[in-house]
Design a protein around this motif. Structure first.
Motif, PDB file in Angstrom:
ATOM      1  N   MET A   1       0.841  -1.184   0.000  1.00  0.00           N
ATOM      2  CA  MET A   1       0.000   0.000   0.000  1.00  0.00           C
ATOM      3  C   MET A   1       0.879   1.238   0.000  1.00  0.00           C
ATOM      4  O   MET A   1       1.907   1.291   0.654  1.00  0.00           O
ATOM      5  CB  MET A   1      -0.904  -0.018   1.235  1.00  0.00           C
ATOM      6  CG  MET A   1      -1.817   1.163   1.326  1.00  0.00           C
ATOM      7  SD  MET A   1      -2.874   1.030   2.799  1.00  0.00           S
ATOM      8  CE  MET A   1      -4.224   2.013   2.256  1.00  0.00           C
ATOM      9  N   ALA A   2       0.446   2.258  -0.702  1.00  0.00           N
ATOM     10  CA  ALA A   2       1.192   3.507  -0.790  1.00  0.00           C
ATOM     11  C   ALA A   2       1.102   4.269   0.530  1.00  0.00           C
ATOM     12  O   ALA A   2       0.207   4.050   1.329  1.00  0.00           O
ATOM     13  CB  ALA A   2       0.629   4.362  -1.920  1.00  0.00           C
ATOM     14  N   THR A   3       2.022   5.187   0.723  1.00  0.00           N
ATOM     15  CA  THR A   3       1.956   6.061   1.878  1.00  0.00           C
ATOM     16  C   THR A   3       1.132   7.280   1.500  1.00  0.00           C
ATOM     17  O   THR A   3       1.387   7.918   0.483  1.00  0.00           O
ATOM     18  CB  THR A   3       3.363   6.491   2.329  1.00  0.00           C
ATOM     19  OG1 THR A   3       4.085   5.318   2.710  1.00  0.00           O
ATOM     20  CG2 THR A   3       3.297   7.448   3.491  1.00  0.00           C
ATOM     21  N   TYR A   4       0.131   7.583   2.313  1.00  0.00           N
ATOM     22  CA  TYR A   4      -0.739   8.722   2.059  1.00  0.00           C
ATOM     23  C   TYR A   4      -0.418   9.844   3.024  1.00  0.00           C
ATOM     24  O   TYR A   4      -0.057   9.602   4.178  1.00  0.00           O
ATOM     25  CB  TYR A   4      -2.208   8.308   2.213  1.00  0.00           C
ATOM     26  CG  TYR A   4      -2.648   7.332   1.162  1.00  0.00           C
ATOM     27  CD1 TYR A   4      -2.826   7.739  -0.157  1.00  0.00           C
ATOM     28  CD2 TYR A   4      -2.858   6.001   1.485  1.00  0.00           C
ATOM     29  CE1 TYR A   4      -3.220   6.837  -1.129  1.00  0.00           C
ATOM     30  CE2 TYR A   4      -3.257   5.097   0.515  1.00  0.00           C
ATOM     31  CZ  TYR A   4      -3.437   5.520  -0.793  1.00  0.00           C
ATOM     32  OH  TYR A   4      -3.821   4.622  -1.754  1.00  0.00           O
ATOM     33  N   GLU A   5      -0.583  11.074   2.549  1.00  0.00           N
ATOM     34  CA  GLU A   5      -0.349  12.249   3.379  1.00  0.00           C
ATOM     35  C   GLU A   5      -1.679  12.970   3.570  1.00  0.00           C
ATOM     36  O   GLU A   5      -2.334  13.351   2.602  1.00  0.00           O
ATOM     37  CB  GLU A   5       0.694  13.142   2.738  1.00  0.00           C
ATOM     38  CG  GLU A   5       2.049  12.433   2.672  1.00  0.00           C
ATOM     39  CD  GLU A   5       3.144  13.305   2.137  1.00  0.00           C
ATOM     40  OE1 GLU A   5       4.169  13.420   2.831  1.00  0.00           O
ATOM     41  OE2 GLU A   5       2.976  13.850   1.036  1.00  0.00           O
ATOM     42  N   LEU A  25      -3.775   4.251  14.068  1.00  0.00           N
ATOM     43  CA  LEU A  25      -4.037   2.898  14.551  1.00  0.00           C
ATOM     44  C   LEU A  25      -4.575   2.014  13.427  1.00  0.00           C
ATOM     45  O   LEU A  25      -4.162   0.869  13.271  1.00  0.00           O
ATOM     46  CB  LEU A  25      -5.029   2.934  15.712  1.00  0.00           C
ATOM     47  CG  LEU A  25      -5.366   1.608  16.372  1.00  0.00           C
ATOM     48  CD1 LEU A  25      -4.129   1.012  17.038  1.00  0.00           C
ATOM     49  CD2 LEU A  25      -6.476   1.790  17.393  1.00  0.00           C
ATOM     50  N   GLU A  26      -5.475   2.559  12.622  1.00  0.00           N
ATOM     51  CA  GLU A  26      -6.108   1.779  11.553  1.00  0.00           C
ATOM     52  C   GLU A  26      -5.228   1.640  10.315  1.00  0.00           C
ATOM     53  O   GLU A  26      -5.201   0.597   9.682  1.00  0.00           O
ATOM     54  CB  GLU A  26      -7.450   2.397  11.169  1.00  0.00           C
ATOM     55  CG  GLU A  26      -8.492   2.358  12.266  1.00  0.00           C
ATOM     56  CD  GLU A  26      -8.948   0.960  12.623  1.00  0.00           C
ATOM     57  OE1 GLU A  26      -8.964   0.077  11.746  1.00  0.00           O
ATOM     58  OE2 GLU A  26      -9.306   0.749  13.802  1.00  0.00           O
ATOM     59  N   LEU A  27      -4.525   2.722   9.940  1.00  0.00           N
ATOM     60  CA  LEU A  27      -3.745   2.703   8.698  1.00  0.00           C
ATOM     61  C   LEU A  27      -2.252   2.503   8.933  1.00  0.00           C
ATOM     62  O   LEU A  27      -1.521   2.213   7.992  1.00  0.00           O
ATOM     63  CB  LEU A  27      -3.976   3.999   7.897  1.00  0.00           C
ATOM     64  CG  LEU A  27      -5.415   4.249   7.448  1.00  0.00           C
ATOM     65  CD1 LEU A  27      -5.508   5.575   6.704  1.00  0.00           C
ATOM     66  CD2 LEU A  27      -5.937   3.112   6.585  1.00  0.00           C
ATOM     67  N   GLY A  28      -1.799   2.698  10.158  1.00  0.00           N
ATOM     68  CA  GLY A  28      -0.415   2.426  10.521  1.00  0.00           C
ATOM     69  C   GLY A  28       0.615   3.250   9.781  1.00  0.00           C
ATOM     70  O   GLY A  28       0.454   4.448   9.592  1.00  0.00           O
ATOM     71  N   ILE A 119     -12.133   7.470   4.558  1.00  0.00           N
ATOM     72  CA  ILE A 119     -10.804   7.852   4.064  1.00  0.00           C
ATOM     73  C   ILE A 119     -10.386   6.934   2.917  1.00  0.00           C
ATOM     74  O   ILE A 119      -9.960   7.402   1.859  1.00  0.00           O
ATOM     75  CB  ILE A 119      -9.768   7.821   5.204  1.00  0.00           C
ATOM     76  CG1 ILE A 119     -10.042   8.961   6.180  1.00  0.00           C
ATOM     77  CG2 ILE A 119      -8.342   7.896   4.667  1.00  0.00           C
ATOM     78  CD1 ILE A 119      -9.242   8.892   7.475  1.00  0.00           C
ATOM     79  N   ALA A 120     -10.506   5.637   3.124  1.00  0.00           N
ATOM     80  CA  ALA A 120     -10.119   4.676   2.078  1.00  0.00           C
ATOM     81  C   ALA A 120     -10.940   4.881   0.815  1.00  0.00           C
ATOM     82  O   ALA A 120     -10.404   4.810  -0.299  1.00  0.00           O
ATOM     83  CB  ALA A 120     -10.279   3.249   2.602  1.00  0.00           C
ATOM     84  N   THR A 121     -12.229   5.141   0.972  1.00  0.00           N
ATOM     85  CA  THR A 121     -13.099   5.363  -0.185  1.00  0.00           C
ATOM     86  C   THR A 121     -12.674   6.609  -0.950  1.00  0.00           C
ATOM     87  O   THR A 121     -12.547   6.575  -2.181  1.00  0.00           O
ATOM     88  CB  THR A 121     -14.570   5.492   0.272  1.00  0.00           C
ATOM     89  OG1 THR A 121     -14.947   4.294   0.956  1.00  0.00           O
ATOM     90  CG2 THR A 121     -15.499   5.722  -0.903  1.00  0.00           C
ATOM     91  N   LEU A 122     -12.436   7.698  -0.242  1.00  0.00           N
ATOM     92  CA  LEU A 122     -12.012   8.932  -0.904  1.00  0.00           C
ATOM     93  C   LEU A 122     -10.658   8.773  -1.584  1.00  0.00           C
ATOM     94  O   LEU A 122     -10.443   9.308  -2.674  1.00  0.00           O
ATOM     95  CB  LEU A 122     -11.974  10.094   0.088  1.00  0.00           C
ATOM     96  CG  LEU A 122     -13.227  10.966   0.101  1.00  0.00           C
ATOM     97  CD1 LEU A 122     -14.461  10.200   0.481  1.00  0.00           C
ATOM     98  CD2 LEU A 122     -13.035  12.166   0.999  1.00  0.00           C
ATOM     99  N   LEU A 123      -9.756   8.035  -0.960  1.00  0.00           N
ATOM    100  CA  LEU A 123      -8.427   7.845  -1.558  1.00  0.00           C
ATOM    101  C   LEU A 123      -8.478   7.023  -2.845  1.00  0.00           C
ATOM    102  O   LEU A 123      -7.548   7.066  -3.636  1.00  0.00           O
ATOM    103  CB  LEU A 123      -7.469   7.215  -0.545  1.00  0.00           C
ATOM    104  CG  LEU A 123      -7.052   8.139   0.607  1.00  0.00           C
ATOM    105  CD1 LEU A 123      -6.241   7.377   1.637  1.00  0.00           C
ATOM    106  CD2 LEU A 123      -6.283   9.356   0.095  1.00  0.00           C
ATOM    107  N   THR A 124      -9.581   6.286  -3.052  1.00  0.00           N
ATOM    108  CA  THR A 124      -9.750   5.568  -4.323  1.00  0.00           C
ATOM    109  C   THR A 124     -10.475   6.420  -5.361  1.00  0.00           C
ATOM    110  O   THR A 124     -10.747   5.960  -6.461  1.00  0.00           O
ATOM    111  CB  THR A 124     -10.529   4.246  -4.137  1.00  0.00           C
ATOM    112  OG1 THR A 124     -11.856   4.546  -3.714  1.00  0.00           O
ATOM    113  CG2 THR A 124      -9.832   3.322  -3.164  1.00  0.00           C
TER     114      THR A 124
END
Length: 144
Positions: A1-5, A25-28, A119-124
């Protein structure tokens, strides 16, 4: 998985810290988070670094609220995804936020799982609307 900012823009330090911890905690290690306490600080961060992946934006900020800031952010940084955060359960407010440039809308009383899903949905590249909202009503308000 990519690193998101991700930028967290909220005027309440305790809430920013809680968001930071929940997302970490969720995305580490796959996420880098920066916290700001005002729209002015948000604008400084966006100006200094233009390739942020996501902004978590409190809609009830002092001086300039998030709804007013959304079109300005969207105009200057069109590729940044924006998740509106609010304690206000209102289809009309959600429609206003989405029309102003938000890509998603989440209530502050949601669980961390809902936040991470948003967050995951928006990042896609897909939009997200909190399940507590009536999506048909939000769509109808946006059509007017």
């Amino acid at each position: 998985m990519a690193t998101y900012e991700i930028l967290i823009a909220d005027d309440h330090p305790l809430f920013r810290s809680a968001l930071h911890q929940a997302v970490t905690l969720e995305l580490g290690v796959d996420v880098r988070l920066v916290e700001v306490g005002s729209i002015a600080e948000l604008e400084t961060q966006l100006t200094d670094k233009t390739d942020w992946d996501l902004v978590l934006l409190d809609l009830n900020m002092p001086v300039m609220d998030g709804i007013s800031a959304l079109p300005l952010i969207r105009q200057r940084w069109p590729s940044i995804r924006i998740l509106a955060l609010t304690s206000r359960l209102s289809e009309q407010n959600a429609a206003l936020a989405l029309d102003a440039g938000a890509d998603g809308y989440v209530l502050k009383n949601s669980t961390s799982e809902v936040l991470v899903t948003a967050i995951a949905t928006l990042l896609t590249g897909k939009p997200f609307l909190d399940a507590h909202l009536n999506t048909d009503q939000v769509a109808a308000l946006r059509a007017n």
